[in-house]
Design a protein around this motif. Structure first.
Motif, PDB file in Angstrom:
ATOM      1  N   THR A  48     -29.504-113.462  43.535  1.00 56.75           N
ATOM      2  CA  THR A  48     -28.673-112.095  43.503  1.00 56.75           C
ATOM      3  C   THR A  48     -27.890-111.859  42.285  1.00 56.75           C
ATOM      4  O   THR A  48     -27.610-113.056  41.614  1.00 56.75           O
ATOM      5  CB  THR A  48     -27.616-112.441  44.728  1.00 56.75           C
ATOM      6  N   ALA A  49     -28.099-110.680  41.650  1.00 56.69           N
ATOM      7  CA  ALA A  49     -27.895-110.560  40.339  1.00 56.69           C
ATOM      8  C   ALA A  49     -26.529-109.207  40.711  1.00 56.69           C
ATOM      9  O   ALA A  49     -26.564-108.390  41.099  1.00 56.69           O
ATOM     10  CB  ALA A  49     -28.753-109.892  39.295  1.00 56.69           C
ATOM     11  N   ASN A  50     -25.332-110.062  40.214  1.00 57.84           N
ATOM     12  CA  ASN A  50     -24.222-109.076  40.125  1.00 57.84           C
ATOM     13  C   ASN A  50     -23.876-108.619  38.531  1.00 57.84           C
ATOM     14  O   ASN A  50     -24.153-109.695  37.690  1.00 57.84           O
ATOM     15  CB  ASN A  50     -22.797-109.831  40.774  1.00 57.84           C
ATOM     16  N   GLN A  51     -23.613-107.584  38.366  1.00 64.30           N
ATOM     17  CA  GLN A  51     -23.332-107.308  36.862  1.00 64.30           C
ATOM     18  C   GLN A  51     -22.011-107.945  36.224  1.00 64.30           C
ATOM     19  O   GLN A  51     -21.194-108.058  37.071  1.00 64.30           O
ATOM     20  CB  GLN A  51     -23.139-105.826  36.834  1.00 64.30           C
ATOM     21  N   GLY A  52     -22.161-108.612  35.350  1.00 61.03           N
ATOM     22  CA  GLY A  52     -21.250-109.215  34.615  1.00 61.03           C
ATOM     23  C   GLY A  52     -20.886-110.658  35.058  1.00 61.03           C
ATOM     24  O   GLY A  52     -19.975-111.504  34.387  1.00 61.03           O
ATOM     25  N   SER A  53     -21.591-111.283  35.680  1.00 60.37           N
ATOM     26  CA  SER A  53     -21.670-112.807  35.973  1.00 60.37           C
ATOM     27  C   SER A  53     -23.130-113.321  36.171  1.00 60.37           C
ATOM     28  O   SER A  53     -24.108-112.608  36.259  1.00 60.37           O
ATOM     29  CB  SER A  53     -21.025-112.756  37.438  1.00 60.37           C
ATOM     30  N   GLU A  54     -23.104-114.673  36.131  1.00 58.04           N
ATOM     31  CA  GLU A  54     -24.457-115.380  36.227  1.00 58.04           C
ATOM     32  C   GLU A  54     -25.110-114.940  37.666  1.00 58.04           C
ATOM     33  O   GLU A  54     -24.463-114.953  38.692  1.00 58.04           O
ATOM     34  CB  GLU A  54     -24.239-116.757  36.317  1.00 58.04           C
ATOM     35  N   ALA A  55     -26.272-114.891  37.718  1.00 58.66           N
ATOM     36  CA  ALA A  55     -26.994-114.670  38.914  1.00 58.66           C
ATOM     37  C   ALA A  55     -27.083-115.903  39.806  1.00 58.66           C
ATOM     38  O   ALA A  55     -26.755-116.921  39.361  1.00 58.66           O
ATOM     39  CB  ALA A  55     -28.762-114.423  38.738  1.00 58.66           C
ATOM     40  N   THR A  56     -27.007-115.789  41.224  1.00 58.65           N
ATOM     41  CA  THR A  56     -26.839-116.701  42.090  1.00 58.65           C
ATOM     42  C   THR A  56     -28.303-117.044  42.403  1.00 58.65           C
ATOM     43  O   THR A  56     -29.040-116.005  43.190  1.00 58.65           O
ATOM     44  CB  THR A  56     -26.059-116.273  42.996  1.00 58.65           C
ATOM     45  N   TYR A  57     -28.803-118.183  42.494  1.00 62.51           N
ATOM     46  CA  TYR A  57     -30.359-118.632  42.844  1.00 62.51           C
ATOM     47  C   TYR A  57     -30.375-119.298  44.231  1.00 62.51           C
ATOM     48  O   TYR A  57     -29.438-119.911  44.384  1.00 62.51           O
ATOM     49  CB  TYR A  57     -30.925-119.348  41.737  1.00 62.51           C
TER      50      TYR A  57
END
Lengths: 115, 114
Positions: A48-57
């Motif tokens: 999951t990719a949120n803008q401004g933060s590291e993606a959660t794998y």
């Protein structure tokens, strides 16, 4: 609902190389999701990719293999690194939930074949 | 973690036959449920969803699904299928109010014979 443009639509790549898949959305979205659909199987969430933060794998997926960028609220990329034939799959991006129908919208997918 | 089971992997029906595709999920709390359809060569499309309220949900193209909480099920139905319903159908679940992750079932390929 949001409209997603995903490219390339398909590619054939050599083992050991990398491919970057782009996902462009026609509206600003908070969350973008990357899925893999292996032949004959269901969709598996990669990250999951949120803008401004590291993606959660998700379990089984790591950043070194699938680095993700999310530079703004309408765009994301997924790179498949150091590819092997096992990476042959369809990769999809998705956004949601939609504010009107609470569903999730999917891109048309990138069909990757590694030879 | 939530999971989704679709028991029918491949279903073949004649036109005008009735359809029921099974979907069971495992999660003890409140969930949102979805059915998606993928027509040959096309991308996934939302067929219908359940968030709350009436457990019988009507979607596009004459499809409906019933949420039975006690059975953890969300079966998809259509009274009379058409050749154009040939597609792959995916059931999906999301934990309500939490992290937005959607978990998909393994899919059911429906083939409708004219």
């Amino acid at each position: 609902s949001a409209v997603i443009s995903q490219k390339p639509s398909r590619d054939i790549c050599q083992r050991g190389t990398s491919l970057t898949i782009q996902c462009q959305v026609d509206s600003q979205v908070t969350m973008m999701f990357w899925y893999r659909q292996q032949p004959g199987q269901s969709l598996t969430l990669i990250a999951t990719a949120n803008q401004g933060s590291e993606a959660t794998y998700e379990s089984g997926f790591v950043i070194d293999k699938f680095p993700i960028s999310r530079p703004n609220l309408t765009f994301s990329t997924l790179t498949v690194s150091n590819m092997s034939p096992e990476d042959s799959s369809i990769y999809l991006c998705s956004v949601g939930p939609d504010s009107s129908n609470y569903g999730y919208t999917f891109g048309s997918g990138t069909r990757l074949t590694v030879v | 973690a939530q999971s989704v089971s679709q028991h029918n992997h491949h279903v073949i029906l004649s036109e005008a036959a009735s359809l029921e595709l099974g979907c069971n999920y495992s999660y003890g709390g409140t969930v949102n449920l979805f059915w998606y359809v993928q027509y040959p060569g096309q991308h996934l499309q939302l067929l219908l969803k359940y968030f709350s309220g009436d457990p019988l949900v009507k979607g596009i193209k004459g499809f409906e699904a019933e949420f039975i909480k006690s059975k953890f099920s969300f079966n998809l139905r259509k009274p009379s299928v058409q050749w154009s319903d040939t597609a792959e159908y995916f059931c999906a679940v999301r934990v309500s109010g939490g992290y937005q992750k959607v978990t998909f079932g393994t899919g059911t390929k429906l083939q409708v014979i004219p």
